[in-house]
Write a protein that holds these residues in place. Structure first.
Motif, short mmCIF file in Angstrom:
data_model
loop_
_atom_site.label_atom_id
_atom_site.label_comp_id
_atom_site.label_asym_id
_atom_site.label_seq_id
_atom_site.Cartn_x
_atom_site.Cartn_y
_atom_site.Cartn_z
N MET A 1 6.24 5.20 -3.40
CA MET A 1 5.54 5.49 -3.83
C MET A 1 4.62 5.24 -3.18
N PRO A 2 3.72 5.35 -1.81
CA PRO A 2 2.89 4.97 -1.26
C PRO A 2 1.37 4.18 -2.45
N LEU A 3 1.26 2.74 -1.70
CA LEU A 3 0.11 2.29 -3.07
C LEU A 3 -1.06 2.11 -2.01
N LYS A 4 -1.86 2.33 -2.15
CA LYS A 4 -3.24 2.92 -1.53
C LYS A 4 -3.78 1.20 -2.24
N ILE A 5 -3.93 0.02 -1.43
CA ILE A 5 -4.97 -1.28 -1.56
C ILE A 5 -6.47 -1.56 -0.86
N GLU A 6 -7.38 -1.23 -1.65
CA GLU A 6 -9.03 -2.00 -0.62
C GLU A 6 -8.57 -3.36 -1.02
N LEU A 7 -9.43 -4.16 0.35
CA LEU A 7 -9.83 -5.40 0.40
C LEU A 7 -10.99 -5.63 0.62
N LYS A 8 -11.81 -6.54 -0.11
CA LYS A 8 -12.75 -6.70 -0.27
C LYS A 8 -12.83 -7.23 1.33
N PRO A 9 -14.49 -7.83 1.61
CA PRO A 9 -14.14 -8.53 2.62
C PRO A 9 -13.92 -10.14 2.84
#
Length: 137
Positions: free
Chosen positions: A1-9
Motif C-alpha cells: 500500500m503506498p504511503l504519502k509523506i508530506e515534508l516541511k521546508p
C-alpha cells in the motif's frame, strides 16, 4: 500500500540508506514500495543520545535501519537490562518495546521508544522541579 509523506521546508527524511533533505517549500511524495524510512522527528543522532533512554532509542534506530540488526540488538538488550536495573519504573515501557522487537515490528518498537523518551523527560522535569530553590517570601 503506498504511503504519502508530506515534508516541511528543510525537513530531513531517511529512506533506506539515503538521507534526504527537503527544499525551502513544503512537498509531498508517495513511497510505493515497502522500505524503511524515518522522518526527522523520529531520528536521534549518536551525539544527541545523551541520556540512557535516548541511547536505548538510538540502538532501536540502528536496529530498524540496519540490514543486519544483530549488533544493535545486542546493544539494545544490554542497555535495556541496565536501564531496568537502574530505574525499575521503566520496565513497562521497555517491555512494550521488546514485545514489538520480538514480533519483528521495529517501526512500532520505535514508536514505543518515543513513549519511553517522554517518560524520561517527565522524570527529568520532576527532578529539576524538586531541586529548584524554594521561594521563601
Amino acid at each position: 500500500m503506498p504511503l504519502k509523506i508530506e515534508l516541511k521546508p528543510d525537513e530531513r527524511l531517511i529512506i533506506g540508506n539515503a538521507a534526504i533533505r527537503n527544499g525551502p517549500r513544503r512537498s509531498s511524495f508517495v513511497i510505493e514500495t515497502n522500505t524503511k524510512f524515518l522522518r526527522e522527528s523520529d531520528i536521534i543522532t549518536e551525539s544527541e543520545a545523551d541520556t540512557p533512554c535516548k541511547r536505548l532509542y538510538f540502538a532501536l534506530t540502528l536496529m530498524y535501519l540496519a540490514d543486519d540488526p544483530t549488533l544493535a540488538e545486542n546493544s539494545f538488550v544490554e542497555q535495556s537490562n541496565a536501564l531496568m536495573e537502574a530505574a525499575p519504573s521503566t520496565r513497562p515501557y521497555i517491555a512494550a518495546i521488546y514485545e514489538q522487537v520480538q514480533g519483528g515490528d521495529l517501526y512500532r518498537a520505535l514508536k514505543r521508544g518515543k513513549d519511553l523518551l517522554a517518560y524520561e523527560e517527565q522524570l527529568r522535569s520532576l527532578l529539576a522541579n524538586k531541586d529548584a530553590p524554594v521561594d521563601a517570601s
